[in-house]
Design a protein around this motif. Structure first.
Motif, PDB file in Angstrom:
ATOM      1  N   PRO A 102       0.800  -1.238   0.000  1.00 11.35           N
ATOM      2  CA  PRO A 102       0.000   0.000   0.000  1.00 11.35           C
ATOM      3  C   PRO A 102       0.827   1.279   0.000  1.00 11.35           C
ATOM      4  O   PRO A 102       0.493   2.216  -0.739  1.00 11.35           O
ATOM      5  CB  PRO A 102      -0.861  -0.140   1.265  1.00 11.35           C
ATOM      6  CG  PRO A 102      -1.012  -1.619   1.435  1.00 11.35           C
ATOM      7  CD  PRO A 102       0.290  -2.215   0.991  1.00 11.35           C
ATOM      8  N   PRO A 103       1.903   1.407   0.786  1.00 11.25           N
ATOM      9  CA  PRO A 103       2.671   2.666   0.727  1.00 11.25           C
ATOM     10  C   PRO A 103       3.247   2.949  -0.659  1.00 11.25           C
ATOM     11  O   PRO A 103       3.282   4.094  -1.105  1.00 11.25           O
ATOM     12  CB  PRO A 103       3.783   2.443   1.766  1.00 11.25           C
ATOM     13  CG  PRO A 103       3.247   1.410   2.696  1.00 11.25           C
ATOM     14  CD  PRO A 103       2.426   0.501   1.849  1.00 11.25           C
ATOM     15  N   THR A 104       3.699   1.887  -1.340  1.00  7.41           N
ATOM     16  CA  THR A 104       4.252   2.072  -2.684  1.00  7.41           C
ATOM     17  C   THR A 104       3.146   2.425  -3.673  1.00  7.41           C
ATOM     18  O   THR A 104       3.348   3.236  -4.588  1.00  7.41           O
ATOM     19  CB  THR A 104       4.986   0.806  -3.130  1.00  7.41           C
ATOM     20  OG1 THR A 104       6.008   0.511  -2.181  1.00  7.41           O
ATOM     21  CG2 THR A 104       5.616   0.989  -4.506  1.00  7.41           C
ATOM     22  N   GLN A 105       1.967   1.828  -3.500  1.00  3.81           N
ATOM     23  CA  GLN A 105       0.835   2.184  -4.357  1.00  3.81           C
ATOM     24  C   GLN A 105       0.504   3.672  -4.217  1.00  3.81           C
ATOM     25  O   GLN A 105       0.269   4.363  -5.209  1.00  3.81           O
ATOM     26  CB  GLN A 105      -0.389   1.347  -3.991  1.00  3.81           C
ATOM     27  CG  GLN A 105      -0.274  -0.123  -4.327  1.00  3.81           C
ATOM     28  CD  GLN A 105      -1.571  -0.869  -4.069  1.00  3.81           C
ATOM     29  OE1 GLN A 105      -2.649  -0.298  -4.144  1.00  3.81           O
ATOM     30  NE2 GLN A 105      -1.461  -2.160  -3.765  1.00  3.81           N
TER      31      GLN A 105
ATOM     32  N   ARG B 272       0.621   9.253  -6.480  1.00  3.62           N
ATOM     33  CA  ARG B 272       0.944  10.669  -6.305  1.00  3.62           C
ATOM     34  C   ARG B 272       1.941  11.177  -7.340  1.00  3.62           C
ATOM     35  O   ARG B 272       1.812  12.305  -7.817  1.00  3.62           O
ATOM     36  CB  ARG B 272       1.470  10.907  -4.876  1.00  3.62           C
ATOM     37  CG  ARG B 272       0.358  10.889  -3.836  1.00  3.62           C
ATOM     38  CD  ARG B 272       0.869  10.994  -2.417  1.00  3.62           C
ATOM     39  NE  ARG B 272      -0.258  11.100  -1.495  1.00  3.62           N
ATOM     40  CZ  ARG B 272      -0.555  12.193  -0.782  1.00  3.62           C
ATOM     41  NH1 ARG B 272       0.206  13.272  -0.879  1.00  3.62           N
ATOM     42  NH2 ARG B 272      -1.594  12.211   0.019  1.00  3.62           N
ATOM     43  N   VAL B 273       2.917  10.360  -7.681  1.00  2.73           N
ATOM     44  CA  VAL B 273       3.901  10.841  -8.664  1.00  2.73           C
ATOM     45  C   VAL B 273       3.349  10.799 -10.087  1.00  2.73           C
ATOM     46  O   VAL B 273       4.012  11.274 -11.015  1.00  2.73           O
ATOM     47  CB  VAL B 273       5.224  10.045  -8.598  1.00  2.73           C
ATOM     48  CG1 VAL B 273       5.836  10.158  -7.222  1.00  2.73           C
ATOM     49  CG2 VAL B 273       5.019   8.591  -9.001  1.00  2.73           C
ATOM     50  N   SER B 274       2.148  10.264 -10.272  1.00  2.00           N
ATOM     51  CA  SER B 274       1.567  10.222 -11.621  1.00  2.00           C
ATOM     52  C   SER B 274       1.255  11.612 -12.150  1.00  2.00           C
ATOM     53  O   SER B 274       1.016  11.777 -13.352  1.00  2.00           O
ATOM     54  CB  SER B 274       0.308   9.350 -11.630  1.00  2.00           C
ATOM     55  OG  SER B 274      -0.732   9.955 -10.883  1.00  2.00           O
ATOM     56  N   VAL B 275       1.259  12.630 -11.285  1.00  2.00           N
ATOM     57  CA  VAL B 275       1.023  14.002 -11.769  1.00  2.00           C
ATOM     58  C   VAL B 275       2.296  14.605 -12.344  1.00  2.00           C
ATOM     59  O   VAL B 275       2.267  15.727 -12.877  1.00  2.00           O
ATOM     60  CB  VAL B 275       0.484  14.905 -10.636  1.00  2.00           C
ATOM     61  CG1 VAL B 275      -0.788  14.333 -10.047  1.00  2.00           C
ATOM     62  CG2 VAL B 275       1.534  15.121  -9.551  1.00  2.00           C
ATOM     63  N   LEU B 276       3.423  13.896 -12.259  1.00  2.00           N
ATOM     64  CA  LEU B 276       4.716  14.439 -12.668  1.00  2.00           C
ATOM     65  C   LEU B 276       5.193  13.806 -13.968  1.00  2.00           C
ATOM     66  O   LEU B 276       5.062  12.600 -14.158  1.00  2.00           O
ATOM     67  CB  LEU B 276       5.768  14.182 -11.586  1.00  2.00           C
ATOM     68  CG  LEU B 276       5.445  14.710 -10.176  1.00  2.00           C
ATOM     69  CD1 LEU B 276       6.419  14.136  -9.172  1.00  2.00           C
ATOM     70  CD2 LEU B 276       5.477  16.229 -10.165  1.00  2.00           C
ATOM     71  N   GLU B 277       5.767  14.615 -14.852  1.00  2.00           N
ATOM     72  CA  GLU B 277       6.406  14.085 -16.053  1.00  2.00           C
ATOM     73  C   GLU B 277       7.669  13.314 -15.691  1.00  2.00           C
ATOM     74  O   GLU B 277       7.989  12.299 -16.291  1.00  2.00           O
ATOM     75  CB  GLU B 277       6.764  15.224 -17.012  1.00  2.00           C
ATOM     76  CG  GLU B 277       5.576  15.916 -17.660  1.00  2.00           C
ATOM     77  CD  GLU B 277       4.991  15.100 -18.784  1.00  2.00           C
ATOM     78  OE1 GLU B 277       5.612  14.100 -19.191  1.00  2.00           O
ATOM     79  OE2 GLU B 277       3.889  15.453 -19.252  1.00  2.00           O
TER      80      GLU B 277
END
Length: 881
Positions: free
Chosen positions: A284-287, A292-297
């Motif tokens: 779960p922490p890695t998920q 969250r980082v999916s908003v970053l290029e």
């Protein structure tokens, strides 16, 4: 050795044991080559690479889930003549005992005789003995055995890898090990790589190319052009499973091609696959981190910790990359998600918490701003909808000039296109003004600029960078409106403000000074202050080279080229215009950012040389519908008008001089050259007195105007006035050959009309010598038919041969020179080319036959011919038709 060809059918030795160490039966599917579907695409480049596995002890096929690695190896193995022992690992095969028991069974299924005295140990008590005997047996064979371990990433015990390396090392050429995995196994891979004893196929090589994508889709009954396949590959990263799932879904759609171009990754079988095979397999922490980082290029450890509130991002990211969990290592501690995985994660993030995404963008923007990563900071600030914050960041960094450098102009314009009226800060108004000025919109930009200036003036504590940015925009606005005084004031203000800005920030943005001086030089040129304009523009042109100042240097060189052209130096102008075009080309700036003034100068030079087709090509290559500023507008009007004059279209030339841009201050050189065009048009129409009259107000302003006035007076039968005007020119150092050649030709004509043959030839020789270096042909064509007999005879023929005349020894008649045809004469000539009779021409033009005959006589005289056919031929040679 009993060698059995690899196939999907697994032969069993009847005497071989069929129970694993726990007493359970071996499952046949673990030893079978996976079946290839009917839509499987054999990729020869990968098969050829895999063939190297026959030459190296170790082969590793390492790729993400769904990368196509298992089917690739299975297809390759099925085509071999050597025994291939296949073992698909799964979580049930735990510990060394279970692993080796299954591997021995895989060997037995292929007829490898290892069952005589080698047992599968249930524990570690006899492991060393078992491995030693196995390595010896494999190494004693006369043919190598290929062992494929599929899904090796499921092996959890480190000692298995150590034991496997022991057998591989001691078996020698008798064993070829192929490992199919999502991550790198705990084998001493560095030693095998260093020794050249390892074959590797990794994720990047497994990716489908556009051509392979087209072929794969055809197997699914779909046709997609290569350019569309390029877009699909870019979006999916060439990921095999993604392409196959897209193809299967597209087959069920009425418009498969449209689906493949526009499918919603977040709600598709592709999303289901990635969420199940990649995201759900993580703790779960890695998920949470991945979402969250999916908003970053792209992202680094510090940025990920900022978005997640964690401190252990480094180990998590490194682990995800090792596992091929669709996290790509960009180097220098930066990573990015696979594009399709990122798209799916973002859709998943929005479903879980729609309010979280803007907050994540803002937190990312603040961290990136503190780290000095302005472009990414601006992108995330805009994505968060924090427009005042984003505009202030751009202005405070003194980066507003980047809207005009061509490097990021389009990106920044698009970035701020979503900024609405809710942004009310001075920085937001400066950005609005910059956007409008970048597209020369003088209807809206001034209001934004005034509002920003008023607010900055009212707030004495405002940023010096913001006030300096405002001065830059005021200088540009002054240039676009033709206001030299306002440009001078804006640059003075900018120079004062530069003292308040930190030196490192100014050094970071060399484009600011280059743009200021370019705008100042352009307005000085418009005002006719040529020397001052040249000083400012030369500073830019000779400045430090770099991508940030390339566009300003190009514009400066183009303006310097125009100055040379106006002073009568065509070759100098041509060199600078050509050099200008290389400034932006070397940095790959987009063509939309490249100015057009250089092409207009080249067109004007081509007209002087009577290379009319080339001149027209240069004019066609410019955007005449949207002149950037008064200087460019005037240059286009005058180049167009002079081309029309050279083609005998006097009336059209007059119309072309109408100003395309309204300027606050009139330009003396623009007024002078427009009067020259009008005077030449009147001469072509047979009105020399009117030609002289239009030049009277400007005859004393520039040498070229005095020469034009002298030409008109000479045509009007007033050689005394003409010579007085020419005598007043003196020998100014900055007056170039394009002006002096015309002046000398006028003196030669005056001598010719006075009957002074010696003076005529002497003056013609001087004009030919000066013109030849510059290839100036137009002045001789403008001079009139009186010149022809002089040039076709000795001694002048030699000076004219090869560039003005065909050659000194040619037997063909020399191309005779021509006066400009009047508009009506041109109308008659066009109908003459249509083989119309004199009567038909008269009827078509609503004039009398005698009037047509008069026009024909004039046409014949100007073209130096005696017959209709010769007139048409000669007119075509001179591009009059």
């Amino acid at each position: 050795m009993n060698v059995v060809a690899a196939s999907d059918e697994i032969p069993y030795d009847a005497a071989a044991p069929h129970l694993d160490p726990l007493g359970d039966p071996f499952l046949r599917t673990r030893f079978a080559l996976p079946a290839r579907p009917a839509t499987f695409l054999r990729r020869e480049r990968l098969v050829e690479h895999l063939d190297q596995a026959l030459l190296t002890p170790l082969t590793m096929v390492n790729g993400a889930a769904g990368a196509g690695k298992t089917l690739l190896v299975a297809d390759w193995a099925a085509g071999l003549r050597q025994p291939v022992a296949w073992l698909t690992l799964d979580p049930a095969i735990q510990g060394p005992g279970m692993f080796w028991a299954h591997l021995l069974q895989a060997l037995r299924t292929q007829g490898v005789p290892v069952a005589d005295d080698i047992d599968g140990p249930a524990d570690g008590s006899r492991m060393r003995h078992t491995l030693t005997r196995l390595a010896a047996r494999l190494g004693s064979g006369d043919r190598s055995v290929i062992v494929v371990l599929d899904e090796y990433d499921r092996v959890g015990a480190p000692e298995i890898s150590r034991q496997l390396e022991f057998v591989l090392h001691h078996a020698g050429p008798g064993l070829r090990l192929v490992i199919v995995t999502r991550n790198e196994p705990l084998l001493p891979l560095h030693r095998y790589r260093a020794a050249g004893a390892m074959t590797e196929i990794r994720n990047a090589e497994l990716a489908f190319t556009p051509e392979e994508t087209v072929a794969l889709l055809e197997l699914h009954g779909l046709r997609l052009p290569v350019h569309a396949a390029n877009a699909l590959v870019e979006r999916t990263g060439g990921w095999a499973a993604g392409l196959r799932l897209c193809a299967l879904a597209a087959r069920r759609c009425p418009d498969p091609e449209a689906y493949l171009k526009e499918f919603e990754a977040g709600h598709s079988t592709v999303a289901d696959f990635l969420l199940a095979e990649v995201l759900d397999r993580q703790p779960p922490p890695t998920q949470c981190l991945l979402l969250r980082v999916s908003v970053l290029e792209r992202f680094c450890v510090g940025l990920v910790n900022e978005l997640t509130g964690r401190t252990d991002a480094q180990s998590i990211l490194a682990g995800l990359h090792r596992e091929n969990a669709f996290v790509e290592d960009l180097g220098h501690t930066w990573y990015r998600l696979h594009p399709l995985f990122r798209e799916i994660l973002r859709a998943h993030l929005r479903e879980r918490g729609a309010d979280l995404e803007p907050e994540l963008h803002l937190r990312a923007a603040r961290w990136l701003g503190r780290s000095g990563l302005l472009p990414e900071m601006l992108a995330h600030g805009a994505a968060a909808g924090e427009w005042d914050f984003t505009a202030r960041a751009l202005v405070d960094d003194l980066a507003i000039g980047q809207l005009f450098t061509g490097l990021r102009s389009d990106d920044l314009t698009e970035l701020f296109s979503g900024m609405g009226p809710e942004a009310t800060s001075p920085a937001a108004d400066l950005v609005r003004a910059a956007r409008e000025l970048s597209r020369c919109d003088l209807d809206h930009a001034p209001a934004h600029l005034r509002r920003a200036e008023d607010e900055l003036t009212a707030d004495a504590s405002g940023s010096a960078a913001a006030r300096l940015s405002c001065a830059l925009l005021k200088a540009l606005a002054a240039r676009l409106t033709g206001s030299p005084g306002r440009a001078e004031q804006a640059v003075r203000t900018a120079r004062e403000l530069e003292r308040e800005v930190p030196a490192p920030l100014l050094e970071k943005h060399p484009e600011l000074s280059a743009l200021l001086l370019t705008h100042l030089g352009s307005t000085r040129l418009w005002a006719g202050r040529f020397d001052e304009a040249r000083d400012a523009l030369t500073t830019v042109a000779d400045g430090t080279a770099g991508a940030a100042t390339a566009l300003a240097r190009e514009e400066a060189l183009e303006h310097l080229a125009l100055l040379d052209h106006l002073d009568g130096w065509p070759t100098r102008a041509e060199r600078k215009a050509v050099a200008a075009r290389t400034q932006t080309e070397r940095f790959g700036l987009p063509e939309t950012s490249v100015p057009e003034l250089g092409r207009l100068v080249l067109a004007a030079v081509a007209v002087d040389r009577h290379e009319l087709a080339e001149a027209e090509a240069f004019l066609d290559g410019t955007d005449g519908s949207a002149p950037r500023d008064p200087v460019t507008a005037a240059a286009r009007s005058l180049a167009t008008a002079r081309l029309l004059l050279a083609r005998g279209r006097a009336r059209a030339a007059l119309a072309a001089t109408e100003p395309a841009v309204t300027a606050d201050v009139a330009s003396p050189w623009e007024r002078c050259h427009a009067a020259l065009v009008a005077s030449a048009a009147h001469l072509a129409e047979g009105r020399p007195d009117e030609a002289a009259r239009v030049l009277e107000p400007v005859a004393g302003e520039q040498p070229v105007c005095a020469v034009g006035a002298a030409r008109a007076h000479l045509a009007a039968g007033d050689p005394d006035t003409a010579l007085k005007l020419l005598d007043a020119l003196g020998a100014e150092a900055d007056t170039g050959p394009a002006v002096l050649v015309r002046a000398t030709l006028l003196r030669a004509r005056a001598a010719h009309e006075a009957g002074d043959l010696a003076a005529t030839r002497r003056l013609l020789a001087r004009s030919l010598t000066d013109a030849r270096r510059e290839r100036l042909r137009l002045p001789f064509l403008e001079a009139g038919a009186w010149l022809g007999p002089h040039l076709t005879g000795e001694p002048l023929r030699g000076l004219a041969a090869g560039w003005l005349l065909p050659g000194a020894t040619s037997e063909e008649p020399a191309p005779l020179l021509v006066e400009h045809l009047s508009g009506r004469e041109h109308d008659v000539l066009e109908r003459l080319a249509q083989l119309m009779s004199t009567e038909d021409i008269a009827a078509d033009l609503y004039v009398s036959v005698n009037t047509v005959k008069t026009h024909l006589k004039s046409v014949y005289r100007k073209l130096a011919v005696n017959r209709r056919g010769d007139a048409v031929r000669r007119a075509r040679e001179l591009h009059l038709l």
